[in-house]
Motif scaffolding. Structure first.
Motif, PDB file in Angstrom:
ATOM      1  N   LEU A 106       0.722  -1.617  -0.041  1.00  0.00           N
ATOM      2  CA  LEU A 106       0.894   0.358   0.121  1.00  0.00           C
ATOM      3  C   LEU A 106       1.238   1.201  -0.042  1.00  0.00           C
ATOM      4  O   LEU A 106       0.584   2.430  -0.590  1.00  0.00           O
ATOM      5  CB  LEU A 106      -1.105  -0.115   1.618  1.00  0.00           C
ATOM      6  N   VAL A 107       2.057   1.612   0.678  1.00  0.00           N
ATOM      7  CA  VAL A 107       2.474   2.368   0.686  1.00  0.00           C
ATOM      8  C   VAL A 107       3.441   2.618   0.035  1.00  0.00           C
ATOM      9  O   VAL A 107       3.917   4.092  -1.166  1.00  0.00           O
ATOM     10  CB  VAL A 107       3.822   2.561   1.700  1.00  0.00           C
ATOM     11  N   ALA A 108       3.855   1.228  -1.266  1.00  0.00           N
ATOM     12  CA  ALA A 108       4.921   1.030  -2.629  1.00  0.00           C
ATOM     13  C   ALA A 108       3.481   1.967  -3.861  1.00  0.00           C
ATOM     14  O   ALA A 108       4.291   2.360  -4.421  1.00  0.00           O
ATOM     15  CB  ALA A 108       4.968  -0.224  -2.765  1.00  0.00           C
ATOM     16  N   ARG A 109       1.920   1.856  -3.362  1.00  0.00           N
ATOM     17  CA  ARG A 109       1.071   3.274  -4.409  1.00  0.00           C
ATOM     18  C   ARG A 109       0.950   4.025  -3.691  1.00  0.00           C
ATOM     19  O   ARG A 109      -0.240   4.735  -4.226  1.00  0.00           O
ATOM     20  CB  ARG A 109       0.320   1.604  -3.830  1.00  0.00           C
ATOM     21  N   GLY A 110       1.621   4.439  -3.051  1.00  0.00           N
ATOM     22  CA  GLY A 110       1.185   6.477  -2.645  1.00  0.00           C
ATOM     23  C   GLY A 110       1.012   5.491  -1.380  1.00  0.00           C
ATOM     24  O   GLY A 110       1.029   7.266  -0.940  1.00  0.00           O
ATOM     25  N   LEU A 111      -0.318   5.113  -0.542  1.00  0.00           N
ATOM     26  CA  LEU A 111      -0.792   5.416   0.123  1.00  0.00           C
ATOM     27  C   LEU A 111       0.093   6.202   1.170  1.00  0.00           C
ATOM     28  O   LEU A 111       0.460   5.719   1.550  1.00  0.00           O
ATOM     29  CB  LEU A 111      -2.122   4.042   0.699  1.00  0.00           C
ATOM     30  N   SER A 112      -0.186   7.081   2.347  1.00  0.00           N
ATOM     31  CA  SER A 112      -0.035   7.248   3.513  1.00  0.00           C
ATOM     32  C   SER A 112       0.505   6.365   4.985  1.00  0.00           C
ATOM     33  O   SER A 112      -0.574   5.054   4.637  1.00  0.00           O
ATOM     34  CB  SER A 112      -0.780   8.634   4.349  1.00  0.00           C
ATOM     35  N   THR A 113       1.498   6.752   5.239  1.00  0.00           N
ATOM     36  CA  THR A 113       2.411   5.051   6.310  1.00  0.00           C
ATOM     37  C   THR A 113       0.783   4.369   6.733  1.00  0.00           C
ATOM     38  O   THR A 113       0.727   3.834   6.931  1.00  0.00           O
ATOM     39  CB  THR A 113       2.816   6.126   6.568  1.00  0.00           C
ATOM     40  N   LYS A 115      -2.719   5.258   7.500  1.00  0.00           N
ATOM     41  CA  LYS A 115      -3.621   4.998   6.749  1.00  0.00           C
ATOM     42  C   LYS A 115      -2.945   3.566   6.174  1.00  0.00           C
ATOM     43  O   LYS A 115      -4.050   2.317   6.056  1.00  0.00           O
ATOM     44  CB  LYS A 115      -4.104   5.536   5.121  1.00  0.00           C
ATOM     45  N   ALA A 116      -2.049   3.391   5.270  1.00  0.00           N
ATOM     46  CA  ALA A 116      -1.963   2.033   4.785  1.00  0.00           C
ATOM     47  C   ALA A 116      -1.391   0.592   6.501  1.00  0.00           C
ATOM     48  O   ALA A 116      -2.313  -0.753   5.988  1.00  0.00           O
ATOM     49  CB  ALA A 116       0.087   2.100   4.334  1.00  0.00           C
ATOM     50  N   GLU A 117      -0.960   1.183   7.326  1.00  0.00           N
ATOM     51  CA  GLU A 117      -1.301   0.389   8.552  1.00  0.00           C
ATOM     52  C   GLU A 117      -2.363   0.029   8.989  1.00  0.00           C
ATOM     53  O   GLU A 117      -2.498  -1.137   9.863  1.00  0.00           O
ATOM     54  CB  GLU A 117       0.603   0.969   9.323  1.00  0.00           C
ATOM     55  N   SER A 118      -2.929   1.105   8.743  1.00  0.00           N
ATOM     56  CA  SER A 118      -3.785   0.838   9.461  1.00  0.00           C
ATOM     57  C   SER A 118      -4.905  -0.107   8.635  1.00  0.00           C
ATOM     58  O   SER A 118      -5.730  -1.220   9.765  1.00  0.00           O
ATOM     59  CB  SER A 118      -4.980   2.062   9.612  1.00  0.00           C
ATOM     60  N   ILE A 119      -5.134  -0.285   7.249  1.00  0.00           N
ATOM     61  CA  ILE A 119      -5.420  -1.425   6.312  1.00  0.00           C
ATOM     62  C   ILE A 119      -4.777  -2.859   6.529  1.00  0.00           C
ATOM     63  O   ILE A 119      -5.519  -3.648   7.659  1.00  0.00           O
ATOM     64  CB  ILE A 119      -5.627  -0.855   5.620  1.00  0.00           C
ATOM     65  N   ALA A 120      -3.243  -2.592   7.122  1.00  0.00           N
ATOM     66  CA  ALA A 120      -3.000  -3.845   7.541  1.00  0.00           C
ATOM     67  C   ALA A 120      -2.670  -4.103   9.129  1.00  0.00           C
ATOM     68  O   ALA A 120      -3.123  -5.418   9.070  1.00  0.00           O
ATOM     69  CB  ALA A 120      -0.928  -3.176   7.252  1.00  0.00           C
ATOM     70  N   ARG A 121      -3.252  -3.372   9.546  1.00  0.00           N
ATOM     71  CA  ARG A 121      -3.706  -4.433  10.968  1.00  0.00           C
ATOM     72  C   ARG A 121      -4.645  -4.728  10.976  1.00  0.00           C
ATOM     73  O   ARG A 121      -5.004  -5.801  11.765  1.00  0.00           O
ATOM     74  CB  ARG A 121      -3.796  -2.787  12.367  1.00  0.00           C
ATOM     75  N   GLU A 122      -6.198  -4.547  10.387  1.00  0.00           N
ATOM     76  CA  GLU A 122      -7.055  -5.181   9.872  1.00  0.00           C
ATOM     77  C   GLU A 122      -6.636  -6.814   9.075  1.00  0.00           C
ATOM     78  O   GLU A 122      -7.296  -7.357   9.696  1.00  0.00           O
ATOM     79  CB  GLU A 122      -7.796  -3.924   8.492  1.00  0.00           C
ATOM     80  N   MET A 123      -6.223  -5.982   8.217  1.00  0.00           N
ATOM     81  CA  MET A 123      -5.327  -7.302   7.150  1.00  0.00           C
ATOM     82  C   MET A 123      -5.067  -8.748   8.797  1.00  0.00           C
ATOM     83  O   MET A 123      -5.501  -9.827   9.253  1.00  0.00           O
ATOM     84  CB  MET A 123      -4.590  -7.302   6.186  1.00  0.00           C
ATOM     85  N   LEU A 124      -4.259  -8.287   9.316  1.00  0.00           N
ATOM     86  CA  LEU A 124      -3.533  -9.115  10.147  1.00  0.00           C
ATOM     87  C   LEU A 124      -4.214  -9.550  11.687  1.00  0.00           C
ATOM     88  O   LEU A 124      -4.141 -10.528  12.106  1.00  0.00           O
ATOM     89  CB  LEU A 124      -2.248  -7.958  11.314  1.00  0.00           C
TER      90      LEU A 124
END
Lengths: 239, 379
Positions: A106-113, A115-124
């Protein structure tokens, strides 16, 4: 969809023909296993399917896109947008915690860190790692690291997930757990999952198993409710 | 991704410290050595700098530096005074002497004899005493560094007596003269007294210092003096540069300092290069994974540059801080007086630090750019 894929390495007398007109299909909503002995060309095949390696000849279409027409930069974008990768050795960044590792696409796609980590936490969270998000890989077990790798592969909702020996570095119980989670979380009507494996203990998770031998698909098995169907030639492409 | 790059770097503390140490060490070594070198060159022209009222220096044509004068005839002074555009001209005697204290301490000194009547050529900054005191019998003025050299531990004061060439000299003033290249002790006295102290021979006139008249340009007047007298006459700034160039061209000092600077750069490149290369090699699989995921080469390159930039900024900052601390802590040391960190040196070393880090990371960057993402599938 791969048709007549040819790939050789080396030059002159040292030239080795790794793929010999290989055909392969992966369908959305299915988990396709690619199995075969070492050196039969599985890794080369998934590298080509994953838009990481180019083929010498043949036709390769992924999500309607002719990969042979894409140059390096576009290929990288295509991978980032459409593929999720799960590697045998996890390949997590050792200095980043689980959430940061999972957020990389997500970060590589340009999302803010943030926001990206928030989505990542949901996935985790979905993968049962809600209390491990701040831990670095060294603080996680092998199974947990592979789950973080799964989260990283799925966090950007790719259309295709490529898993390279996802249970090879895990004990039997962890391997089963990882595959169960992969089946639960990754399987989606619009997503194709391709698994390269030697581990016959996880074959039950496959919808189809493509057997590869000496650079070509020798047969494809269809598994439905633990019953086995077999054919000697690739099935008709559907995606 | 920059944050990811920095987290990768910061996560490996050992290598991060190694990288920062490499840059900081190079910065410290190069900055300190170049600053001292610049300070030494400054000393080569310190006497010229201290004579602020004159803008033209006249000397024998063979003279190339303030530290090696060839005496002229006293009559040359009158000839210079007669040149058009010269407002005034006064003699300046310069020589090296041995000074002995009553306690038996012996030191080398640079002695400057200024015009008896006008006392032109004496620096303006007096810590103790006045310029008029130099008119007193046997009167000399010395610099604080010289005083502390002669009388270690003593507070600055006037009235103490010295022995110069079997003659008595009395310290009547302490003035803030810059340290000279040849000695830390600088003595100012009257021209007649200086020649008596040193007993130099028939010709005694070391230099003539002159001022161009209003409406005249100093270089033009200097050329005029040369043409009219056959002597060498240059502006103060030209003589300053000439004296500095003499040191650069005729001593081993630049080679010595240059060697240290080059060694500092090589050590920096070696430490940073090897450590960074090791860091990249250990993370190559992760870079390959990032490539496989879809991170482009240009992004990976910028990540590597971000890591290099971080190391450069922190390392340079620490190195520069250490240099500042060094010069601050030695500011009271007379032997190091006049040595300080010049902004030009700090700027130049910053460019050098960037080059060191860029050169060091070049090879590593190539590895990142050429790593095959397919390697992540090879176990």
């Amino acid at each position: 969809m791969c048709r007549g894929i040819e790939k050789s390495f080396g030059e002159g007398q040292a030239r080795v023909r790794v793929l010999r007109g290989t055909d392969f299909d992966a369908r959305a909503g299915e988990m396709t296993f690619l199995v075969g002995p070492s050196g039969c060309g599985k890794t080369t095949m998934i590298s080509i399917i994953g838009a990481i390696l180019s083929c010498d000849d043949g036709d390769i279409r992924v999500l309607g896109q002719d990969l042979r027409r894409l140059r390096n930069g576009r290929l990288a974008d295509f991978r980032l947008d459409n593929f999720g990768f799960i590697f045998q050795q996890f390949n997590l960044l050792p200095a980043l915690n689980a959430a940061e590792n999972a957020a990389i696409p997500l970060v590589a796609r340009g999302l803010s860190t943030r926001k990206a980590e928030s989505i990542a936490r949901e996935m985790l969270d979905k993968l049962g790692l809600d209390d491990q998000t701040q831990k670095i890989p060294a603080q996680l077990s092998g199974g947990q690291q592979q789950r973080v790798a799964i989260a990283r592969a799925l966090v950007h909702n790719p259309k295709i997930v490529i898993c390279d020996e996802p249970t090879a570095s895990l004990d039997a119980a962890s391997g089963q757990r990882v595959m169960e989670l992969l089946s639960e979380v990754a399987m989606d009507a619009e997503r194709a999952v391709i698994v390269v494996t030697h581990d016959d203990r996880i074959f039950r998770f496959a919808d189809r198993i493509a057997h590869m031998d000496d650079g070509a698909i020798s047969r494809v098995e269809r598994r439905k409710s633990d019953s086995l169907e077999s054919s000697d030639s690739p099935e008709e492409p559907s995606s | 991704m920059y944050r990811t790059a920095l987290r990768m770097l910061i996560g490996d503390k050992t290598k991060l410290l190694g990288l920062i140490f490499g840059v900081a060490f190079s910065t410290l070594l190069i900055c300190q050595q170049v600053s001292i070198f610049a300070g030494l060159l400054g000393r080569a022209s310190s006497v010229i700098n201290d004579v602020r009222s004159a803008d033209i220096w006249v000397m024998d044509p063979s003279v190339r530096t303030i530290d090696a004068s060839y005496p002229m005839r006293d009559t040359e002074l009158s000839r210079v005074r007669g040149v058009e555009g010269v407002a005034w001209a006064v003699p300046l005697f310069k020589s090296q002497v041995q000074v002995r204290t009553r306690e038996g301490r012996l030191e080398n000194a640079v002695m400057l004899g200024v015009d008896d009547a006008s006392l032109i050529g004496v620096p303006n900054e007096f810590l103790l005493g006045r310029v008029e005191d130099l008119a007193l019998p046997d009167a000399i003025a010395i610099n604080p560094a010289g005083f502390r050299l002669l009388f270690p531990g003593a507070e600055l004061d006037v009235g103490r007596e010295l022995e110069l060439n079997d003659r008595r000299a009395r310290i009547v003033a302490i003035l803030d003269a810059a340290p000279a290249f040849a000695a830390n002790l600088t003595i100012y006295t009257r021209y007649s007294l200086a020649t008596a102290y040193t007993n130099p021979g028939r010709n005694v006139l070391s230099f003539i210092i002159a001022k161009s008249a209003d409406g005249y340009e100093s270089n033009a007047v200097a050329e005029n003096i040369s043409a009219r007298t056959g002597l060498k006459a240059v502006s103060s700034s030209a003589f300053r540069i000439e004296s500095i160039m003499y040191i650069i061209e005729n001593t081993g000092i630049p080679v010595s300092f240059g060697t240290v600077v080059i060694l500092g750069a090589i050590i920096g490149v070696a430490i940073v290069g090897l450590t960074f290369n090791q860091f990249i090699m250990e993370n190559l699989k992760q870079y390959a994974a990032l490539k496989a995921i879809g991170v482009k080469n240009i992004r990976l390159l910028s990540m590597t540059l971000c890591q290099a930039g971080f190391v450069c900024v922190i390392g340079y900052g620490l190195g520069l801080g250490a240099v500042v601390i060094f010069f601050r802590s030695t500011s009271d040391v007379d032997a190091l007086r006049g040595f300080y960190l010049l902004p030009e040196v700090a700027g130049g070393v910053a460019v050098l630090a960037i080059l060191i880090v860029l050169l060091s990371t070049l090879l590593s960057m190539r590895r990142v750019l050429t790593v095959d993402p397919a390697t992540v599938f090879r176990g």
